[in-house]
Design a protein around this motif. Structure first.
Motif, PDB file in Angstrom:
ATOM      1  N   MET A  20       3.301   1.560  -4.544  1.00 45.58           N
ATOM      2  CA  MET A  20       3.534   2.981  -4.297  1.00 45.58           C
ATOM      3  C   MET A  20       2.222   3.725  -4.071  1.00 45.58           C
ATOM      4  SD  MET A  20       6.560   3.980  -6.946  1.00 45.58           S
ATOM      5  CE  MET A  20       8.165   3.155  -6.884  1.00 45.58           C
ATOM      6  N   ALA A  21       1.219   3.401  -4.878  1.00 44.94           N
ATOM      7  CA  ALA A  21      -0.078   4.067  -4.739  1.00 44.94           C
ATOM      8  C   ALA A  21      -0.727   3.732  -3.396  1.00 44.94           C
ATOM      9  CB  ALA A  21      -0.998   3.656  -5.888  1.00 44.94           C
ATOM     10  N   LEU A  22      -0.657   2.484  -2.996  1.00 46.42           N
ATOM     11  CA  LEU A  22      -1.220   2.079  -1.702  1.00 46.42           C
ATOM     12  C   LEU A  22      -0.492   2.768  -0.549  1.00 46.42           C
ATOM     13  CD1 LEU A  22      -1.695  -1.741  -2.395  1.00 46.42           C
ATOM     14  CD2 LEU A  22      -3.536  -0.077  -2.060  1.00 46.42           C
ATOM     15  N   LYS A  23       0.827   2.839  -0.647  1.00 51.28           N
ATOM     16  CA  LYS A  23       1.605   3.512   0.398  1.00 51.28           C
ATOM     17  C   LYS A  23       1.303   5.005   0.413  1.00 51.28           C
ATOM     18  CE  LYS A  23       4.138  -0.036   1.872  1.00 51.28           C
ATOM     19  NZ  LYS A  23       5.493  -0.269   1.336  1.00 51.28           N
ATOM     20  N   LEU A  24       1.171   5.603  -0.758  1.00 57.40           N
ATOM     21  CA  LEU A  24       0.862   7.025  -0.849  1.00 57.40           C
ATOM     22  C   LEU A  24      -0.462   7.342  -0.157  1.00 57.40           C
ATOM     23  CD1 LEU A  24       1.811   9.741  -2.120  1.00 57.40           C
ATOM     24  CD2 LEU A  24       0.413   9.166  -4.112  1.00 57.40           C
ATOM     25  N   LYS A  25      -1.422   6.441  -0.293  1.00 54.20           N
ATOM     26  CA  LYS A  25      -2.751   6.637   0.309  1.00 54.20           C
ATOM     27  C   LYS A  25      -2.805   6.181   1.767  1.00 54.20           C
ATOM     28  CE  LYS A  25      -5.359   8.061  -3.233  1.00 54.20           C
ATOM     29  NZ  LYS A  25      -6.229   9.261  -3.205  1.00 54.20           N
ATOM     30  N   GLY A  26      -1.745   5.517   2.224  1.00 53.33           N
ATOM     31  CA  GLY A  26      -1.739   5.022   3.596  1.00 53.33           C
ATOM     32  C   GLY A  26      -2.623   3.810   3.808  1.00 53.33           C
ATOM     33  N   VAL A  27      -2.794   2.992   2.776  1.00 53.09           N
ATOM     34  CA  VAL A  27      -3.666   1.812   2.860  1.00 53.09           C
ATOM     35  C   VAL A  27      -2.872   0.617   3.375  1.00 53.09           C
ATOM     36  CG1 VAL A  27      -5.140   0.226   1.547  1.00 53.09           C
ATOM     37  CG2 VAL A  27      -5.021   2.656   0.909  1.00 53.09           C
ATOM     38  N   GLU A  28      -3.395  -0.034   4.382  1.00 56.07           N
ATOM     39  CA  GLU A  28      -2.769  -1.265   4.874  1.00 56.07           C
ATOM     40  C   GLU A  28      -3.190  -2.419   3.973  1.00 56.07           C
ATOM     41  OE1 GLU A  28      -3.475  -2.002   8.972  1.00 56.07           O
ATOM     42  OE2 GLU A  28      -2.688  -0.058   9.638  1.00 56.07           O
ATOM     43  N   TYR A  29      -2.235  -3.267   3.620  1.00 58.96           N
ATOM     44  CA  TYR A  29      -2.542  -4.366   2.707  1.00 58.96           C
ATOM     45  C   TYR A  29      -1.626  -5.555   2.967  1.00 58.96           C
ATOM     46  CZ  TYR A  29       1.618  -2.797   0.143  1.00 58.96           C
ATOM     47  OH  TYR A  29       2.905  -2.449  -0.202  1.00 58.96           O
ATOM     48  N   GLU A  30      -2.074  -6.692   2.505  1.00 57.05           N
ATOM     49  CA  GLU A  30      -1.267  -7.910   2.564  1.00 57.05           C
ATOM     50  C   GLU A  30      -0.630  -8.116   1.192  1.00 57.05           C
ATOM     51  OE1 GLU A  30      -1.816 -12.781   2.905  1.00 57.05           O
ATOM     52  OE2 GLU A  30      -3.495 -11.435   3.402  1.00 57.05           O
ATOM     53  N   TYR A  31       0.668  -8.382   1.177  1.00 52.51           N
ATOM     54  CA  TYR A  31       1.361  -8.599  -0.090  1.00 52.51           C
ATOM     55  C   TYR A  31       1.646 -10.084  -0.282  1.00 52.51           C
ATOM     56  CZ  TYR A  31       4.936  -8.574  -3.707  1.00 52.51           C
ATOM     57  OH  TYR A  31       5.646  -8.821  -4.854  1.00 52.51           O
ATOM     58  N   VAL A  32       1.356 -10.569  -1.483  1.00 49.72           N
ATOM     59  CA  VAL A  32       1.607 -11.971  -1.825  1.00 49.72           C
ATOM     60  C   VAL A  32       2.596 -12.005  -2.983  1.00 49.72           C
ATOM     61  CG1 VAL A  32       0.616 -14.153  -2.602  1.00 49.72           C
ATOM     62  CG2 VAL A  32      -0.715 -12.636  -1.097  1.00 49.72           C
ATOM     63  N   GLU A  33       3.787 -12.525  -2.746  1.00 49.36           N
ATOM     64  CA  GLU A  33       4.801 -12.648  -3.794  1.00 49.36           C
ATOM     65  C   GLU A  33       4.483 -13.864  -4.664  1.00 49.36           C
ATOM     66  OE1 GLU A  33       8.265 -11.937  -6.073  1.00 49.36           O
ATOM     67  OE2 GLU A  33       7.262 -10.654  -4.599  1.00 49.36           O
ATOM     68  N   GLU A  34       4.340 -13.618  -5.959  1.00 56.30           N
ATOM     69  CA  GLU A  34       3.990 -14.680  -6.894  1.00 56.30           C
ATOM     70  C   GLU A  34       5.231 -15.236  -7.601  1.00 56.30           C
ATOM     71  OE1 GLU A  34       1.336 -16.391  -8.014  1.00 56.30           O
ATOM     72  OE2 GLU A  34      -0.046 -15.511  -6.558  1.00 56.30           O
ATOM     73  N   ASP A  35       5.221 -16.530  -7.815  1.00 58.79           N
ATOM     74  CA  ASP A  35       6.201 -17.180  -8.670  1.00 58.79           C
ATOM     75  C   ASP A  35       5.529 -17.364 -10.028  1.00 58.79           C
ATOM     76  OD1 ASP A  35       7.955 -18.774 -10.048  1.00 58.79           O
ATOM     77  OD2 ASP A  35       8.006 -20.395  -8.572  1.00 58.79           O
ATOM     78  N   LEU A  36       5.952 -16.579 -11.018  1.00 60.06           N
ATOM     79  CA  LEU A  36       5.251 -16.584 -12.300  1.00 60.06           C
ATOM     80  C   LEU A  36       5.467 -17.869 -13.088  1.00 60.06           C
ATOM     81  CD1 LEU A  36       5.678 -12.883 -13.441  1.00 60.06           C
ATOM     82  CD2 LEU A  36       3.835 -13.951 -12.125  1.00 60.06           C
ATOM     83  N   LYS A  37       6.426 -18.682 -12.654  1.00 63.53           N
ATOM     84  CA  LYS A  37       6.605 -19.993 -13.281  1.00 63.53           C
ATOM     85  C   LYS A  37       5.718 -21.048 -12.632  1.00 63.53           C
ATOM     86  CE  LYS A  37      11.384 -19.136 -14.691  1.00 63.53           C
ATOM     87  NZ  LYS A  37      12.802 -19.579 -14.559  1.00 63.53           N
ATOM     88  N   LYS A  39       2.291 -20.237 -10.840  1.00 61.24           N
ATOM     89  CA  LYS A  39       1.318 -19.274 -10.343  1.00 61.24           C
ATOM     90  C   LYS A  39       0.375 -19.904  -9.320  1.00 61.24           C
ATOM     91  CE  LYS A  39       1.617 -16.762 -14.679  1.00 61.24           C
ATOM     92  NZ  LYS A  39       0.966 -16.347 -15.934  1.00 61.24           N
ATOM     93  N   SER A  40       0.038 -19.096  -8.328  1.00 57.97           N
ATOM     94  CA  SER A  40      -0.799 -19.590  -7.235  1.00 57.97           C
ATOM     95  C   SER A  40      -2.229 -19.827  -7.708  1.00 57.97           C
ATOM     96  CB  SER A  40      -0.805 -18.589  -6.084  1.00 57.97           C
ATOM     97  OG  SER A  40      -1.529 -17.431  -6.439  1.00 57.97           O
TER      98      SER A  40
END
Length: 224
Positions: A20-37, A39-40
């Motif tokens: 939400m904070a990144l979107k609010l600021k208009g920052v482009e970013y790459e999202y990495v979905e983690e599997d917590l069981k 971990k990458s």
């Protein structure tokens, strides 16, 4: 070229805060979905202390812990302010954000999960901390005033996630947060969740409901 990468999980309110904070600021970013069981290697490499999400990687430099990440985002990128400019107001925003994480949310979870006399005591504690938030919203649309700020983003736990704990714990009768007891909080929840950029960054209700139903049932089974 600037590199911004966020490691998170779709169901985590803490990861969603950062999005939400990144979107609010208009920052482009790459999202990495983690599997917590499972971990990458990158998550373990860049957050070896806690090994948790969210983790923000900015030009190869890692920042962990959601509240610290929110402050970093506010100080690094231009756009709508997340924290107030006045030093005292900034300190108060930090205080209430920490209060939400360390006092309010744990009390609400205990009220939803415990039974008998323990549940009564937990319910009293939750009502007490929620009363502080209710009073904080007197005369305000958001905790930050007329615009969404640090405390509002931190309180996404109450705005979206809490309802699933109440629904599937099958303990809270009546619900902890009602219009009769906490009208300001209820109005804030409505205003906050109906903001366009907030709506876009909340997990799907049905998907989240299924997840928490399974988690709560498993926790109950383990406690028996």
């Amino acid at each position: 070229m600037e590199s911004v990468k966020l490691f998170g999980t779709w169901c985590s309110p803490y990861s969603r805060r950062v999005e939400m904070a990144l979107k609010l600021k208009g920052v482009e970013y790459e999202y990495v979905e983690e599997d917590l069981k499972n971990k990458s290697p990158d998550l373990l490499k860049y957050n070896p202390v806690h090994k948790k999400v969210p983790l923000l990687l900015h030009n190869g430099k890692p920042i962990s812990e959601s509240l610290l990440i929110l402050e970093y985002i506010d100080e690094t990128w231009s756009g709508p302010a997340i924290l107030p400019s006045d030093p005292y107001d900034r300190a108060m925003a930090r205080f209430w954000a920490k209060f939400l994480d360390e006092k309010c949310w744990p009390a609400m979870i205990r009220a939803c999960m415990r039974t008998g006399e323990e549940q009564e005591k937990a319910n009293e504690e939750a009502n007490e901390v929620l009363t502080f938030l209710e009073n904080k919203l007197i005369g305000k649309k958001f905790f930050g005033g007329d615009t969404i700020g640090l405390v509002d983003i931190t309180a996404n736990l109450i705005a979206h996630w809490h309802r699933f704990f109440e629904e599937f714990s099958e303990i809270m009768q009546p619900p902890l947060i009602t219009k009769e007891k906490f009208p300001n909080i209820c109005e804030w929840v409505n205003d906050y969740t109906n903001c366009s950029f907030v709506k876009e960054n909340l997990p799907e209700k049905d998907k989240l409901a299924q997840l928490y139903k399974a988690r709560i049932q498993a926790a109950k089974a383990a406690a028996q």
